[in-house]
Design an enzyme around this catalytic site. Structure first.
Site, PDB file in Angstrom:
ATOM      1  N   ALA A 183      -5.279   0.750   2.071  1.00 25.96           N
ATOM      2  CA  ALA A 183      -4.180   1.706   1.914  1.00 25.96           C
ATOM      3  C   ALA A 183      -4.685   3.113   2.202  1.00 25.96           C
ATOM      4  O   ALA A 183      -5.892   3.380   2.156  1.00 25.96           O
ATOM      5  CB  ALA A 183      -3.621   1.628   0.495  1.00 25.96           C
ATOM      6  N   CYS A 184      -3.760   4.025   2.474  1.00 26.56           N
ATOM      7  CA  CYS A 184      -4.167   5.389   2.796  1.00 26.56           C
ATOM      8  C   CYS A 184      -4.857   6.027   1.586  1.00 26.56           C
ATOM      9  O   CYS A 184      -4.627   5.645   0.434  1.00 26.56           O
ATOM     10  CB  CYS A 184      -2.982   6.214   3.275  1.00 26.56           C
ATOM     11  SG  CYS A 184      -2.068   7.069   2.000  1.00 26.56           S
ATOM     12  N   ILE A 185      -5.697   7.009   1.864  1.00 28.62           N
ATOM     13  CA  ILE A 185      -6.525   7.612   0.814  1.00 28.62           C
ATOM     14  C   ILE A 185      -5.689   8.324  -0.243  1.00 28.62           C
ATOM     15  O   ILE A 185      -6.137   8.496  -1.387  1.00 28.62           O
ATOM     16  CB  ILE A 185      -7.562   8.554   1.460  1.00 28.62           C
ATOM     17  CG1 ILE A 185      -8.579   7.714   2.255  1.00 28.62           C
ATOM     18  CG2 ILE A 185      -8.291   9.390   0.422  1.00 28.62           C
ATOM     19  CD1 ILE A 185      -9.594   8.524   3.028  1.00 28.62           C
ATOM     20  N   THR A 187      -3.469   7.160  -1.963  1.00 27.16           N
ATOM     21  CA  THR A 187      -3.235   6.249  -3.091  1.00 27.16           C
ATOM     22  C   THR A 187      -4.354   6.300  -4.122  1.00 27.16           C
ATOM     23  O   THR A 187      -4.242   5.672  -5.180  1.00 27.16           O
ATOM     24  CB  THR A 187      -3.096   4.797  -2.596  1.00 27.16           C
ATOM     25  OG1 THR A 187      -4.321   4.390  -1.956  1.00 27.16           O
ATOM     26  CG2 THR A 187      -1.953   4.670  -1.608  1.00 27.16           C
TER      27      THR A 187
END
Length: 282
Positions: A183-185, A187
């Site tokens: 997931a993108c950072i 998160t």
């Protein structure tokens, strides 16, 4: 199709047929290629169905590890598909940087809008992303943004789950078939904590330290001066035993964290969503 205890079990073969039928509805299509297994499988199947009418597009941004973009380029090159890279520029969006529970909605709305603008310059009107059947259960406001913009999710429409997608990707020889979800950072930050580039870089560098030490699919949650490390339960004893423990602690201190801890629950998908009240998920 067979039934167990009153529930219909859709065969993988039927789901593949559904996916192909869904893709046949497009003469031209762009796939949002993240570098992960879901969008890679979608791209591979779409290439067989649509052929030259298919392109791939990837968002380039500090909130995504560089390896994600590298993997996306590798997959598109392996399949011989035109690949566009969009500078998605999330770090200029106030609604994203404020990191409210709607952060993912704001981000996806911005990124997908940019992708649609880009692909329509090439004569392609439709965009697909790699959401799958397992994404329905968690809090994912980005799906709402996709629906509002008309971005389609063929894997989800075909009811394909993550394990099934991995199985199909392995059968096709896709190199990312067993790649951990990434997931993108953004998160990694508790809701309400402003997202700033310096902290994004800290998380990115800390997770790279863990990856280089052999921990796959790990997360470093950013709680100000505290880094909370999530690894699989199988890897937890390795993480907290010396010399690994002291080596990781030293490296993360050098990155800028004052305190480093290991989460006893291990890696939990969407763990930051626990802070949301039921009303915030509506």
């Amino acid at each position: 199709m067979r039934r167990i205890s009153g529930f219909a079990l859709v065969s993988l073969s039927l789901k593949k047929t559904r996916l192909i039928a869904r893709l046949k509805g497009f003469e031209k299509l762009a796939v949002a290629l993240s570098g992960g297994v879901d969008s890679a499988l979608l791209l591979a199947v779409a290439h067989e169905v649509i052929g030259d009418g298919l392109i791939a597009v990837t968002a380039g941004s500090p909130i995504h590890p560089q390896q994600e973009l590298n993997d996306a380029k590798k997959i598109a090159g392996m399949l011989g598909i035109t690949h566009l890279v969009l500078d998605s520029d999330e770090m200029t969006q106030p609604g994203f940087l404020s990191n409210t529970p709607e952060r993912c909605y704001v981000c996806k709305k911005h990124v997908f809008s940019g992708m649609l603008t880009l692909i329509r310059k090439t004569g392609i009107r439709h965009l697909a992303h790699g959401a799958n059947a397992d994404d329905v259960g968690d809090y994912r406001p980005g799906l709402k943004a996709a629906r509002e913009l008309g971005v389609v999710a063929p894997l989800m429409d075909a009811e394909l789950t993550k394990p099934e997608i991995r199985q199909l990707a392995r059968q096709r020889g896709l190199p990312v078939w067993d790649k951990p979800a990434m997931a993108c950072i953004a998160t990694r930050f508790p809701y309400g904590t402003p997202i700033v580039l310096e902290k994004v870089v800290q998380v990115r560098d800390a997770e790279q330290v863990l990856a280089e030490a052999g921990f796959s699919g790990c997360r470093v949650r950013h709680h100000g001066a505290l880094a909370r490390i999530e690894v699989s339960l199988e890897d937890l004893p390795v993480l907290i035993a010396d010399p690994m423990r002291s080596r990781i602690a030293l490296r993360l201190r050098q990155i800028g964290f004052l305190h480093i801890c290991a989460d006893l629950e291990g890696y939990v998908t969407g763990s930051m969503n626990r802070a949301l009240t039921p009303g915030a998920k509506d």
